[in-house]
Design an enzyme around this catalytic site. Structure first.
Site, PDB file in Angstrom:
ATOM      1  N   GLY A 101       1.287   3.764  13.429  1.00  0.00           N
ATOM      2  CA  GLY A 101       1.931   2.526  13.889  1.00  0.00           C
ATOM      3  C   GLY A 101       1.121   1.875  15.002  1.00  0.00           C
TER       4      GLY A 101
ATOM      5  N   GLU B 232       9.009  14.807  17.029  1.00  0.00           N
ATOM      6  CA  GLU B 232       9.530  14.663  15.667  1.00  0.00           C
ATOM      7  C   GLU B 232       8.901  15.745  14.788  1.00  0.00           C
ATOM      8  OE1 GLU B 232       8.495  11.196  13.223  1.00  0.00           O
ATOM      9  OE2 GLU B 232      10.605  11.092  12.665  1.00  0.00           O
TER      10      GLU B 232
ATOM     11  N   CYS C 191      13.368   9.619   8.646  1.00  0.00           N
ATOM     12  CA  CYS C 191      13.079   9.024   9.959  1.00  0.00           C
ATOM     13  C   CYS C 191      14.277   9.177  10.891  1.00  0.00           C
ATOM     14  CB  CYS C 191      12.680   7.568   9.805  1.00  0.00           C
ATOM     15  SG  CYS C 191      13.824   6.623   8.791  1.00  0.00           S
TER      16      CYS C 191
ATOM     17  N   GLU D  58       8.518   0.761  11.843  1.00  0.00           N
ATOM     18  CA  GLU D  58       9.611   1.747  11.837  1.00  0.00           C
ATOM     19  C   GLU D  58       8.947   3.110  11.902  1.00  0.00           C
ATOM     20  OE1 GLU D  58      11.455   4.368  11.156  1.00  0.00           O
ATOM     21  OE2 GLU D  58      12.750   3.829   9.449  1.00  0.00           O
TER      22      GLU D  58
ATOM     23  N   LYS E  20       0.895  -1.174   0.000  1.00  0.00           N
ATOM     24  CA  LYS E  20       0.000   0.000   0.000  1.00  0.00           C
ATOM     25  C   LYS E  20       0.923   1.211   0.000  1.00  0.00           C
ATOM     26  CE  LYS E  20      -1.826   3.054   1.959  1.00  0.00           C
ATOM     27  NZ  LYS E  20      -1.593   4.476   1.583  1.00  0.00           N
TER      28      LYS E  20
ATOM     29  N   GLU F  10       1.527   7.328  15.498  1.00  0.00           N
ATOM     30  CA  GLU F  10       0.061   7.294  15.625  1.00  0.00           C
ATOM     31  C   GLU F  10      -0.509   6.184  14.747  1.00  0.00           C
ATOM     32  OE1 GLU F  10       1.824  10.073  14.905  1.00  0.00           O
ATOM     33  OE2 GLU F  10       1.689  11.008  16.894  1.00  0.00           O
TER      34      GLU F  10
ATOM     35  N   GLY G 224       6.156   4.745   9.158  1.00  0.00           N
ATOM     36  CA  GLY G 224       5.384   5.991   9.191  1.00  0.00           C
ATOM     37  C   GLY G 224       5.336   6.552  10.593  1.00  0.00           C
ATOM     38  N   SER G 225       4.235   7.169  10.939  1.00  0.00           N
ATOM     39  CA  SER G 225       4.145   7.865  12.224  1.00  0.00           C
ATOM     40  C   SER G 225       3.795   6.898  13.362  1.00  0.00           C
ATOM     41  CB  SER G 225       3.054   8.933  12.134  1.00  0.00           C
ATOM     42  OG  SER G 225       1.803   8.307  11.909  1.00  0.00           O
TER      43      SER G 225
HETATM   44  P1  NDP Z   1       1.295   8.092   8.345  1.00  0.00           P
HETATM   45  O1  NDP Z   1       1.949   7.279   9.392  1.00  0.00           O
HETATM   46  O2  NDP Z   1      -0.151   8.365   8.516  1.00  0.00           O
HETATM   47  O3  NDP Z   1       1.471   7.412   6.894  1.00  0.00           O
HETATM   48  C1  NDP Z   1       2.355   6.359   6.588  1.00  0.00           C
HETATM   49  C2  NDP Z   1       1.632   5.321   5.736  1.00  0.00           C
HETATM   50  O4  NDP Z   1       0.551   4.757   6.489  1.00  0.00           O
HETATM   51  C3  NDP Z   1       1.004   5.893   4.470  1.00  0.00           C
HETATM   52  O5  NDP Z   1       1.043   4.935   3.431  1.00  0.00           O
HETATM   53  C4  NDP Z   1      -0.439   6.092   4.906  1.00  0.00           C
HETATM   54  O6  NDP Z   1      -1.334   6.131   3.840  1.00  0.00           O
HETATM   55  C5  NDP Z   1      -0.656   4.862   5.751  1.00  0.00           C
HETATM   56  N1  NDP Z   1      -1.776   4.944   6.678  1.00  0.00           N
HETATM   57  C6  NDP Z   1      -2.335   6.045   7.236  1.00  0.00           C
HETATM   58  N2  NDP Z   1      -3.372   5.692   8.035  1.00  0.00           N
HETATM   59  C7  NDP Z   1      -3.473   4.349   7.979  1.00  0.00           C
HETATM   60  C8  NDP Z   1      -4.336   3.391   8.587  1.00  0.00           C
HETATM   61  N3  NDP Z   1      -5.315   3.748   9.410  1.00  0.00           N
HETATM   62  N4  NDP Z   1      -4.149   2.088   8.306  1.00  0.00           N
HETATM   63  C9  NDP Z   1      -3.149   1.700   7.482  1.00  0.00           C
HETATM   64  N5  NDP Z   1      -2.321   2.547   6.862  1.00  0.00           N
HETATM   65  C10 NDP Z   1      -2.454   3.861   7.117  1.00  0.00           C
HETATM   66  O7  NDP Z   1       2.119   9.425   8.180  1.00  0.00           O
HETATM   67  P2  NDP Z   1       1.695  10.823   7.502  1.00  0.00           P
HETATM   68  O8  NDP Z   1       1.893  10.695   6.064  1.00  0.00           O
HETATM   69  O9  NDP Z   1       0.333  11.228   7.955  1.00  0.00           O
HETATM   70  O10 NDP Z   1       2.775  11.818   8.136  1.00  0.00           O
HETATM   71  C11 NDP Z   1       2.583  12.302   9.454  1.00  0.00           C
HETATM   72  C12 NDP Z   1       3.870  12.312  10.235  1.00  0.00           C
HETATM   73  O11 NDP Z   1       4.392  10.982  10.341  1.00  0.00           O
HETATM   74  C13 NDP Z   1       5.006  13.090   9.612  1.00  0.00           C
HETATM   75  O12 NDP Z   1       4.922  14.436   9.878  1.00  0.00           O
HETATM   76  C14 NDP Z   1       6.213  12.450  10.260  1.00  0.00           C
HETATM   77  O13 NDP Z   1       6.451  12.989  11.517  1.00  0.00           O
HETATM   78  C15 NDP Z   1       5.797  10.997  10.431  1.00  0.00           C
HETATM   79  N6  NDP Z   1       6.360  10.141   9.363  1.00  0.00           N
HETATM   80  C16 NDP Z   1       7.383   9.316   9.667  1.00  0.00           C
HETATM   81  C17 NDP Z   1       7.966   8.567   8.684  1.00  0.00           C
HETATM   82  C18 NDP Z   1       9.118   7.652   8.973  1.00  0.00           C
HETATM   83  O14 NDP Z   1       9.941   7.416   8.088  1.00  0.00           O
HETATM   84  N7  NDP Z   1       9.202   7.063  10.139  1.00  0.00           N
HETATM   85  C19 NDP Z   1       7.545   8.635   7.298  1.00  0.00           C
HETATM   86  C20 NDP Z   1       6.414   9.518   7.077  1.00  0.00           C
HETATM   87  C21 NDP Z   1       5.868  10.231   8.090  1.00  0.00           C
HETATM   88  P3  NDP Z   1      -1.670   7.532   3.092  1.00  0.00           P
HETATM   89  O15 NDP Z   1      -0.391   8.216   2.878  1.00  0.00           O
HETATM   90  O16 NDP Z   1      -2.243   7.048   1.848  1.00  0.00           O
HETATM   91  O17 NDP Z   1      -2.607   8.212   3.983  1.00  0.00           O
END
Ligand code: NDP
Length: 493
Positions: free
Chosen positions: A249, A397, A300, A266, A191, A247, A244-245
């Site tokens: 996670g 972060e 990250c 991660e 995804k 939240e 990702g975030s």
């Molecule tokens: P998210 O954690 O929401 O997004 C990461 C991935 O998870 C995207 O593919 C997103 O889809 C998907 N996702 C979102 N909600 C769900 C869910 N309920 N179930 C399954 N998958 C989901 O990060 P954001 O893009 O909202 O960014 C917010 C903050 O997260 C940033 O400001 C940063 O601080 C942090 N972040 C950290 C990263 C890292 O490398 N550790 C990478 C990116 C962000 P979609 O994008 O389609 O909504």
């Protein structure tokens, strides 16, 4: 080098639909979403979002491919050959991928060319090499009811793996998840991030071209809250690999708890970069600036807490200010640009809010803090000095080019500040004292520590963190372990 107009033309040729059950398209879908260029704020493409019908079909097809299909029967050497083929195709088209990554994410052209694409190619090659080496162990036991036994273990694929990736380095992070899972013989459903799905969709077409049997790999674009949530809730998914975030996670961990399914998380960090008084200050300033400004700070492992020995504090701050002033913010396709745009308006607003919090909290903004006067989601490289580790900008972060410079008086204090943090992903140390390098590497809580340089993010090195930074490791042998179950077989003789 591919210019912007050509990259925009290439974007129009990228598939805009899900790929699953061995074909492109949707049966029903859940509408479409637009992908926006963060530099021009214009729409780049419109993508079909996968919904319940596509998620169901992708999962059940992946399951059959594993249980009754060609994929489940394929031997490791053949899996390795297919992964090497993906690496070759990706390498051949890496200029195109790099240009699309710049267009989609807003990062300057040299970064995907020098980092994301070579790393992705190397990741596929690295795991191609593991595919036929998943050995078990022969384990001596004390026998069974007086009879001797032979016991051994075998490694089997975890099953259907849902890979959920973020927008900051979409090709590389997809490679980190796809390559080890396919090498282990899992079926993978990716995804990609809705903000930057271009290269993931194109990668899916390369994986198809490489000859993976239907069901071995699928890509389901869509919103995280819809497609992502459907995927992580699906009981047919055996493992979720997420970056990702924290939240999101947490949502992944909650969904996975039903059925105690496997997870790798991660979740980013608030990584310290520690400059000791015995460091080569010029090399340290160069490295620290890369550590916080690379990829617009949307990394990250961004070194957003810069801890500096008080004896050289002013000198290091001055050097870092000079480095920040040398950063050229602009269109990723313009020659000389070293920092591009943030991913979207929401991220710009988030970073701007943290800059305001830095000022309001009493830190001294020594460079940046504003926005270049141009359209696009740009922000200036920004540094705060005279900060403490209790300030919001030192604790949360930011995911933008904003560094917080904190003084320390002793090695013990530096380690204590580094560890006074909710995250534990990575740390960078700058010192010429080899004893200190080892002592502090052991003392700092982080999944990866680099001394006098940056963590090379090599596919052979385990990557991941603990505390709020997540759990589990990707890459290297850890990547294989995370995608396999170890089964014990005992034969009573
Ligand atoms: P998210 O954690 O929401 O997004 C990461 C991935 O998870 C995207 O593919 C997103 O889809 C998907 N996702 C979102 N909600 C769900 C869910 N309920 N179930 C399954 N998958 C989901 O990060 P954001 O893009 O909202 O960014 C917010 C903050 O997260 C940033 O400001 C940063 O601080 C942090 N972040 C950290 C990263 C890292 O490398 N550790 C990478 C990116 C962000 P979609 O994008 O389609 O909504």
């Amino acid at each position: 080098m591919i210019v912007r107009a050509e990259a925009e033309r290439l974007a129009l040729k990228v598939p805009t639909e899900p790929y699953y059950a061995g074909r492109w398209g949707v049966t029903r879908g859940v509408g479409t979403f637009d992908v926006v260029d963060p530099v021009t704020e214009r729409r780049l493409m419109t993508v079909q979002a996968a919904g319940p019908a596509e998620v169901d079909s992708a999962v059940s097809f992946a399951r059959s491919a594993l249980d009754d299909g060609a994929w489940g029967r394929m031997d490791g050497a053949t899996r390795g050959r297919l992964l090497n083929r993906v690496a070759d195709l990706l390498e051949e088209r890496s200029e195109e991928f790099a240009a699309l990554e710049s267009l989609d994410v807003g990062k300057p052209g040299f970064e995907p060319r020098a980092i994301d694409l070579p790393q992705s190619v190397r990741t596929f090659r690295h795991f191609a090499g593991w595919a036929d080496k998943l050995e078990g162990r022969s384990i001596p036991t004390s026998g069974y009811m007086g009879r001797p036994t032979v016991s051994y273990t075998v490694r089997e694929p975890v099953g259907v793996v849902a890979a959920i990736t973020p927008w900051n380095s979409p090709t590389m992070i997809a490679a980190w998840k796809i390559a080890p899972a396919l090498a282990a013989g899992c079926a993978v459903i990716l995804k990609p991030p809705e903000e930057a799905p271009l290269t993931s969709l194109l990668l899916a077409s390369l994986i198809e071209e490489a000859g993976f049997p239907p069901g071995a790999f699928s890509v389901l674009p869509g919103r995280g809250s819809v497609t992502g949530q459907l995927l992580i809730d699906h009981p047919g998914v055996d493992k979720i690999s997420f970056t990702g975030s924290p939240e999101t996670g947490y949502k992944v961990a909650v969904a996975a708890a039903k059925g105690f399914r496997r997870i790798t998380l991660e979740l980013g960090g608030k990584s310290p970069q520690i400059v000791f008084a015995d460091a080569d200050l010029d090399a340290a300033a160069d490295g620290v600036a890369v550590g916080i400004f690379a990829n617009q700070g949307e990394v990250c492992a961004a070194g957003s807490r810069i801890l500096v020995a008080r004896a050289f504090y002013d000198e290091v701050v001055e050097r870092l200010v000079t480095r920040a002033r040398g950063v050229k913010v602009g269109d990723p396709f313009d020659e000389g640009t070293t920092m591009g745009a943030l991913i979207n308006a929401r991220q710009l607003e988030r970073v701007s809010r943290y800059i305001e919090a830095g000022v309001a909290g009493g830190a001294r903004c020594v460079v940046g803090g504003g926005r270049p006067g141009r359209p696009g989601y740009f922000v200036e490289p920004t540094l705060f000095a005279d900060a403490t580790n209790s300030m919001t900008i030192a604790r949360e972060e930011i995911f933008g080019p904003v560094g917080t410079i904190i003084p320390f008086d002793s090695e013990e204090e530096a380690v204590a500040i580094a560890n006074d943090c909710d995250y534990a992903l990575s740390a960078t140390l700058w010192t010429s004292d080899v004893g200190r390098a080892h002592r502090v590497s052991r003392g700092v809580k982080a999944g990866a520590v680099a001394v006098n340089g940056w963590s090379p993010l090599d596919p052979s090195l385990p990557w991941g963190g603990f505390k709020l930074s997540g759990q589990g490791r990707e890459l290297g042998w850890a990547g294989i372990e995370a995608n396999t179950e170890e089964k014990t077989v005992t034969i009573v003789l």
